[in-house]
Design a protein around this motif. Structure first.
Motif, PDB file in Angstrom:
ATOM      1  N   GLU A  56       0.817  -1.215   0.000  1.00 29.79           N
ATOM      2  CA  GLU A  56       0.000   0.000   0.000  1.00 29.79           C
ATOM      3  C   GLU A  56       0.849   1.262   0.000  1.00 29.79           C
ATOM      4  O   GLU A  56       0.616   2.186  -0.775  1.00 29.79           O
ATOM      5  N   ARG A  63      -6.529   1.416  -3.275  1.00 25.78           N
ATOM      6  CA  ARG A  63      -5.985   1.566  -1.918  1.00 25.78           C
ATOM      7  C   ARG A  63      -6.957   1.059  -0.864  1.00 25.78           C
ATOM      8  O   ARG A  63      -6.570   0.369   0.096  1.00 25.78           O
ATOM      9  N   ARG A 113      -6.492  -2.116   1.890  1.00 26.43           N
ATOM     10  CA  ARG A 113      -6.661  -1.965   3.334  1.00 26.43           C
ATOM     11  C   ARG A 113      -7.680  -2.975   3.877  1.00 26.43           C
ATOM     12  O   ARG A 113      -7.510  -3.501   4.981  1.00 26.43           O
ATOM     13  N   ALA A 130      -6.160   0.040   9.675  1.00 27.07           N
ATOM     14  CA  ALA A 130      -6.364   0.380   8.264  1.00 27.07           C
ATOM     15  C   ALA A 130      -7.731   1.025   8.051  1.00 27.07           C
ATOM     16  O   ALA A 130      -7.875   1.954   7.250  1.00 27.07           O
ATOM     17  N   GLU A 183      -8.447   4.736   6.560  1.00 25.95           N
ATOM     18  CA  GLU A 183      -9.377   4.998   5.456  1.00 25.95           C
ATOM     19  C   GLU A 183     -10.353   6.103   5.812  1.00 25.95           C
ATOM     20  O   GLU A 183     -10.623   7.002   5.006  1.00 25.95           O
TER      21      GLU A 183
END
Length: 729
Positions: free
Chosen positions: A193, A600, A604, A615, A619
């Motif tokens: 990531e 992305r 996550r 994660a 976000e």
């Protein structure tokens, strides 16, 4: 679940690699046309993908995947392009020889052909084979995305070396390849990531740079459309066999002694004025020689840029039972031939086989012919940029220069001057008849013809005209062939030895090479009523005023004169270029930024345990950043919840629940419970739902918010585990 995601990622990355190999393969479309490439390239990619799929289903085959891909790809090439060499689909020795030629010869034969080339296997084979190599190498290098793209980039360079694209096509091709490359980078198996986010800046810079670079090519094309693209094809020609044949120019007198002997027959859709066998444009004072710039005749030949007047298209079927040499009856501007695979000199229109044929030759010829009237011809200037026609003629005796000046006076070179020179020869010299015909076209024979006998065959007329015209600065050359003849009751025209003819041609601006007849021996289909280019030249000569009343035609205004008359020339803005670039950049932003955010987010969501909860918090933080919430790397979850309170109580409550989950998984002292990650992402879902209530303008701006892709660092959480760097951003 993770294993399934891994298989999906494997398939996606393989598909992007295959697409990256397909794009440069299809960019050979200007060479062969698009559709002849689609089937072999598509079949090769299917074969390589089958090898990838087998490796996913049977892990033991992974180490054999390159070999399996090559074998399946070669079978695909064999079945699509070399079916005639197989035995019930099974490759034979002929198949392997053809594949070897595809590697060693087909690329060179293509360079020696006119374009679009014939999509024959012996020419097109190197393209699917190159795509196969790029695809197999790319699949095996997928662990390093940029390395996986390298074989396709090499193939891309090869396609542009054959014929560089420009303008709109180049922009679209660059966009297509950039999007495929971006897709591969996004799903690369090695990319984590944080690596992906670091590449965002590079990706958002590289793609527009590619577009702008190709748009620059479009600007160059707009500004200077005359300059041709650089290509490996330049200076490539077919090496002719070392065989000796009698020069057709030297056979004229001999053929006239056997006038009734048939040479060839044809059936045409319109009267034909002249058939050319060869064109001679080199002269050393003793011998006339043809050029040797031959290529394989492709599928069709595009109209030449030297001809700007309207053209008509004609066709004829030709039967040549006993060819005397490699030459085939042809026309000035042939554009398609079927029935044989000849060589062609594009500058002269001469067709010939690669060696003398062993038997009869039957073929269909299609050609174009400029359409212009005689008076319009007389207004034209000569084409000073003609590729031939201004070569040397040896040391011309002063008496011949005096004859040229006597014929046209001091008038400058133009078609009117060329026409007057033809009229001078036709009035002062006679065509030889009988059995004792003069031969030879060297300077001694021409001097005897012009100064003493005044009698000669079309050989002496044509050669003398070219020598005099070149001394006046008029580009001229000799063509040798036959008069066209009227058809018989069955519609077939029979050409005999008596129809043999040599004529001069001059290069006329915007019209090309125009045939002249200083002997005035036109007959049959070559009459003034036939409407062809030779008839127009005859009409131009008849419309000339007497020699003492001739005046030079007006010169076209020069660019400097035009600028002086119209003031300073304004440069028009190429709005098409600007529009294409702007639309391309807008599409890049609209496509790449939201796509990278989706990729992305999915990365996550695949994390588990405490990493998955953190994660989810990351976000949520990036979602709020995109909507304008001031966020710093030092903020805690509860501080972010307070900053986001203006967006609604439900969103504030979701962030507080997320804060409780983060504290629980980090300070429980044990493993995170299985329900923690789903609960954290449920809170993120509520955050999304709360933000969805904002107006469309805010949502679009958030989706395109580029800075929210920038790594902000690890979020601050009470405790030391996150700050120790164990948890991902």
């Amino acid at each position: 679940m993770e294993r399934g995601d891994g298989a999906v990622k494997e398939r996606l990355s393989a598909l992007f690699v295959l697409l990256a190999a397909a794009v440069p393969g299809l960019l050979f479309a200007p060479v062969f046309g698009l559709w002849p490439l689609v089937l072999p390239i598509g079949a090769v990619l299917v074969g390589v993908y089958v090898a990838v799929e087998l490796g996913l289903r049977v892990p033991a085959l992974v180490s054999w995947r390159p070999l399996v891909g090559l074998v399946l790809g070669l079978l695909a090439v064999t079945w699509t392009e070399l079916g005639a060499t197989t035995a019930a689909g099974i490759p034979t020795g002929s198949t392997f020889r053809a594949l070897a030629d595809g590697v060693t010869r087909s690329w060179q034969l293509t360079l020696q052909s006119t374009w679009p080339a014939r999509p024959d296997a012996q020419l097109i084979l190197f393209i699917p084979l190159a795509v196969l190599v790029a695809a197999v190498l790319g699949v095996e290098l997928r662990r390093w995305a940029l390395a996986a793209l390298a074989p396709s980039v090499v193939l891309l360079g090869l396609s542009q070396a054959y014929l560089a694209m420009s303008g709109r096509d180049a922009v679209l091709a660059a966009l297509g390849f950039a999007l495929v490359a971006g897709g591969l980078l996004a799903v690369s198996r090695e990319a984590r990531e944080h690596q992906a986010t670091r590449r965002v800046g590079a990706l958002t810079l590289i793609a527009p740079t590619v577009v702008l670079a190709v748009a620059g090519a479009l600007v160059v094309t707009w500004a200077d459309p005359v300059t041709p693209a650089i290509s490996l094809r330049q200076n490539q020609s077919v090496p002719l066999p070392q065989a000796r044949y009698t020069n057709p120019l030297d056979e004229i007198a001999e053929r006239k002694l056997k006038p009734a002997a048939p040479v060839f027959t044809y059936r045409s859709d319109a009267p034909v004025e002249l058939w050319r066998i060869t064109v001679l444009d080199r002269f050393d004072g003793a011998t006339w020689l043809p050029s040797q710039n031959y290529r394989w005749m492709g599928a069709t030949i595009a109209p030449t840029g030297a001809v700007t007047v309207p053209v008509k298209e004609f066709s004829a079927t030709v039967q040549y039972p006993h060819p005397d040499g490699p030459w085939l009856p042809s026309q000035l501007l042939p554009y398609a031939v079927s029935g044989v695979a000849p060589l062609i000199d594009e500058e002269t229109g001469v067709l010939q086989l690669n060696g003398k044929p062993a038997g009869p030759v039957d073929y269909k010829l299609s050609w174009r012919e400029p359409v212009i009237s005689g008076p319009e011809l007389n207004k034209r200037g000569i084409d000073a940029h003609a590729e031939s026609g201004l070569g040397g003629v040896g040391a011309i005796p002063p008496t011949l220069s005096d004859i040229a000046e006597k014929a046209v006076g001091n008038r400058r070179a133009s078609f009117q001057t060329a026409s007057e020179l033809s009229r001078f020869l036709s009035k002062n010299y006679r065509l030889a008849t009988g059995k004792n015909l003069p031969t030879g076209a060297g300077l001694p024979q021409l001097q005897a013809f012009l100064e003493q006998s005044h009698i000669g065959t079309s050989q002496q007329f044509a050669a003398a005209y070219v020598v005099l015209a070149r001394s006046l600065g008029i580009p001229a050359r000799i063509a040798v062939g036959y008069h066209g003849v009227p058809p018989g009751p069955d519609g077939i025209s029979v050409v005999h030895n008596d129809d043999v003819f040599a004529w001069p041609e001059v290069a006329v601006e915007g019209v090309g090479w125009v045939p002249l007849d200083p002997t005035e021996s036109a007959k049959g289909a070559t009459s003034k009523s036939s409407g062809g280019l030779a008839a127009a030249a005859a009409a131009a000569r008849d419309s000339l005023p007497p020699p003492d009343q001739l005046e030079d035609p007006e010169l076209p205004p020069t660019p400097q004169a035009s600028a002086a008359q119209g003031g300073r020339r304004s440069i028009e803005v190429p709005w098409v270029v600007v529009a294409v670039v702007l639309v391309a950049l807008i599409l890049l932003v609209l496509f790449s930024v939201p796509l990278l955010k989706v990729v992305r987010g999915r990365r996550r969501r695949r994390l588990t345990g405490a990493r998955g909860v953190v994660a989810a918090w990351t976000e949520a933080r990036d979602l709020l950043r995109a909507h304008g919430v001031p966020v710093t790397s030092g903020m805690t979850v509860r501080e972010l919840a307070e900053a986001a309170r203006p967006f609604g109580d439900s969103l504030h409550a979701a962030l507080l629940r997320l804060a409780e989950l983060v504290d629980a998984v980090l300070w429980s002292g044990g493993a995170a419970p299985p329900e923690a990650v789903p609960a954290a992402w449920a809170s993120v879902k509520q955050v999304r739902k709360g933000l969805a209530g904002r107006g469309a303008r805010h949502r679009v701006r958030a989706a395109l918010h580029l800075d929210s892709l920038r790594p902000l660092g690890l979020p601050t959480i009470v405790g030391s585990r996150a700050s120790a760097g164990r948890l991902p951003a």
